[in-house]
Scaffold this active site. Structure first.
Site, PDB file in Angstrom:
ATOM      1  N   GLU A 134      13.881 -11.029  13.393  1.00 18.10           N
ATOM      2  CA  GLU A 134      14.304  -9.620  13.370  1.00 18.10           C
ATOM      3  C   GLU A 134      15.836  -9.629  13.322  1.00 18.10           C
ATOM      4  O   GLU A 134      16.514  -9.540  14.321  1.00 18.10           O
ATOM      5  CB  GLU A 134      13.795  -8.858  14.584  1.00 18.10           C
ATOM      6  CG  GLU A 134      14.072  -7.363  14.456  1.00 18.10           C
ATOM      7  CD  GLU A 134      13.419  -6.532  15.552  1.00 18.10           C
ATOM      8  OE1 GLU A 134      12.880  -7.099  16.511  1.00 18.10           O
ATOM      9  OE2 GLU A 134      13.460  -5.295  15.442  1.00 18.10           O
ATOM     10  N   HIS A 223       8.575  -1.876  12.160  1.00 16.45           N
ATOM     11  CA  HIS A 223       8.255  -0.825  13.139  1.00 16.45           C
ATOM     12  C   HIS A 223       8.506   0.597  12.608  1.00 16.45           C
ATOM     13  O   HIS A 223       9.514   1.235  12.914  1.00 16.45           O
ATOM     14  CB  HIS A 223       8.863  -1.043  14.529  1.00 16.45           C
ATOM     15  CG  HIS A 223      10.278  -1.545  14.617  1.00 16.45           C
ATOM     16  ND1 HIS A 223      11.317  -0.969  13.933  1.00 16.45           N
ATOM     17  CD2 HIS A 223      10.811  -2.544  15.343  1.00 16.45           C
ATOM     18  CE1 HIS A 223      12.430  -1.591  14.242  1.00 16.45           C
ATOM     19  NE2 HIS A 223      12.159  -2.558  15.082  1.00 16.45           N
ATOM     20  N   GLY A 256       2.233   4.782  21.686  1.00 16.21           N
ATOM     21  CA  GLY A 256       2.344   6.184  22.090  1.00 16.21           C
ATOM     22  C   GLY A 256       3.741   6.527  22.582  1.00 16.21           C
ATOM     23  O   GLY A 256       3.999   7.674  22.945  1.00 16.21           O
ATOM     24  N   ASP A 281       5.765  -5.563  19.350  1.00 17.64           N
ATOM     25  CA  ASP A 281       7.203  -5.561  19.600  1.00 17.64           C
ATOM     26  C   ASP A 281       7.473  -5.785  21.090  1.00 17.64           C
ATOM     27  O   ASP A 281       8.494  -5.354  21.619  1.00 17.64           O
ATOM     28  CB  ASP A 281       7.848  -4.235  19.126  1.00 17.64           C
ATOM     29  CG  ASP A 281       9.345  -4.367  18.867  1.00 17.64           C
ATOM     30  OD1 ASP A 281       9.878  -5.499  18.951  1.00 17.64           O
ATOM     31  OD2 ASP A 281       9.991  -3.344  18.595  1.00 17.64           O
ATOM     32  N   ALA A 319      14.086   0.011  24.635  1.00 20.14           N
ATOM     33  CA  ALA A 319      14.497  -1.395  24.533  1.00 20.14           C
ATOM     34  C   ALA A 319      13.287  -2.255  24.205  1.00 20.14           C
ATOM     35  O   ALA A 319      12.932  -3.176  24.925  1.00 20.14           O
ATOM     36  CB  ALA A 319      15.160  -1.844  25.833  1.00 20.14           C
TER      37      ALA A 319
HETATM   38 ZN   LIG Z   1      11.421  -6.082  17.682  1.00 20.35          ZN
END
Ligand SMILES: [Zn+2]
Length: 401
Positions: A134, A223, A256, A281, A319
């Site tokens: 990432e 994401h 959610g 994630d 985060a």
């Molecule tokens: Zn990530």
């Protein structure tokens, strides 16, 4: 002779078919048979697992996971082994550990090497299928970089890509990149040559810039809705490209917290069953008690708060995530109104196809690896098996993760 395991299931979601009641036969690391119970003869010496009141699904594949229980995958091979062992309690049987940008390239390479070391060892737990980077070639804009500190982010460089690939022994399978950055198209082009899935994320790209990257080989959006500038009807951007371009699949965090249920529904209605893959994630606060923590790793001592299903920088952005994959699967079905089998497909076969391991992972079929999870209708995990080896069983009478 290899030990044969027979699982009698109330229901099997392969996930392309629903078989009820069904039986799965496993020999060694592989699945031998998956069929209606009446069609499968169980050998006398087989070990039988009774899941007649449960559902058996393929093991979940998480292509975007940073860590859990206070640690990140790249810290050391031993930590990676520990995390692989712990993550199976959430139904994940294989994953792409995901290092984020670090202050120097050398530190990034160290993280990659630590994960690569663990990949070579055969310790019980989830199998590491490769690495998802990432970054570090991400946008420094406050609207897109999320919790990643500006000094860690780098200009796209084919030379640096090669160094990362070399440190991984060619096991980087996916990389998140901001396609609008100078040099990004060259890097994406090289990723395609190296069999790495380029995924757009932490980006302020315009719709046109994304589509230009698609021409070069961009295949995925990281994401969905997070780390992207919000959709505007005259500036559709990455969100507009992701929702409308069939060449792009989308990662979804279905906790959610990161994506409103209605936005999940929009994604589902635009992308459909074959173009969404669930990711967690998850980061180091997954599996930790609620509380306030110092973010020593990439956060330079910022304070984060873990509160139930979310973790956030005080006064700022989320985060990362702390919700386990089995919860995401159930939550997705609940919010978009798809079936459990469809939600399972988005956590199993879809990620397997994306990273090119669907010849051995992602569905329950004869000849494939015996990676599976026994769950109930609420997607609580009771038993997890990786390549025919039982790696997790919930304690009797105790509600699992
Ligand atoms: Zn990530």
């Amino acid at each position: 002779m290899k030990n044969i395991i027979a699982i009698r299931a109330g229901r099997i979601l392969t996930p392309l078919k629903s078989i009820s009641p069904g039986t799965i036969l496993i020999e060694g690391e592989k699945i031998m048979a998956v069929d209606q119970s009446a069609e499968v003869a169980i050998p006398e010496d087989a070990t039988v697992i009774d899941a007649t009141d449960k559902v058996v699904v393929p093991g979940f594949i998480d292509t975007h996971v940073h860590g859990r229980e206070g640690h990140r995958f790249g810290e050391s091979p031993e930590i990676a082994a520990r995390l692989c062992k712990s993550i199976v309690g959430t139904g994940v049987t294989s994953c792409l550990p995901t290092p984020v940008a670090r202050p120097t390239l050398e530190e990034i390479l160290d993280r990659i090497r630590a994960i690569r070391q663990q990949m070579k060892r055969d310790t019980p737990g989830a199998e590491i299928l490769g690495i998802h980077m990432e970054g570090p070639f991400l946008s420094t804009a406050d609207t897109a970089r999320g919790a990643q500190p500006v000094p860690h982010l780098r200009r796209p460089s084919v030379e640096e890509l090669h160094k990362m690939v070399e440190a991984s022994d060619g096991t980087i399978r996916k990389m998140t990149i901001a396609p609008e950055l100078d040099g990004a198209l060259n890097v994406i082009h090289e990723m395609i040559r190296l069999n790495i899935v380029p995924s757009a994320g932490h980006s302020t790209a315009t719709y046109e810039q994304v589509m230009e990257a698609v021409q070069v080989g961009l295949r995925c959006a990281t994401h969905a809705f997070n780390g992207m500038i919000p959709y505007h009807h005259r500036k559709p951007g990455l969100v507009g490209a992701m929702l409308t371009c069939d060449d792009l699949v989308a990662e979804l965090i279905a906790d959610g917290q990161h994506v409103h249920p209605t936005a999940m529904k929009i994604l589902w209605q635009c992308k459909g069953l074959d173009r969404i893959h669930l990711i967690t994630d998850d980061n180091n606060w997954a599996g930790m008690p609620n509380g306030t923590y110092k973010w020593e790793d990439v956060g330079h001592g910022r304070t984060v708060v873990k509160e139930g299903l979310r973790v956030y920088v005080v006064g700022g952005t989320l985060a990362g995530s702390v919700v386990p994959m089995n919860y995401d699967v159930g939550n997705l079905a609940l919010h978009v109104g798809c079936s459990l089998a469809e939600a399972v497909k988005m956590a199993t076969l879809n990620p397997a196809v994306l990273i090119g391991v669907d010849d051995r992972k992602g569905s329950l079929e004869p000849g494939k690896d015996a990676d599976l999870v026994i769950i109930d209708e609420e997607v609580n995990v009771y038993l997890t098996m990786v390549r025919g080896r039982e790696v997790y069983r919930a304690n009797a009478g105790q509600l699992p993760n």
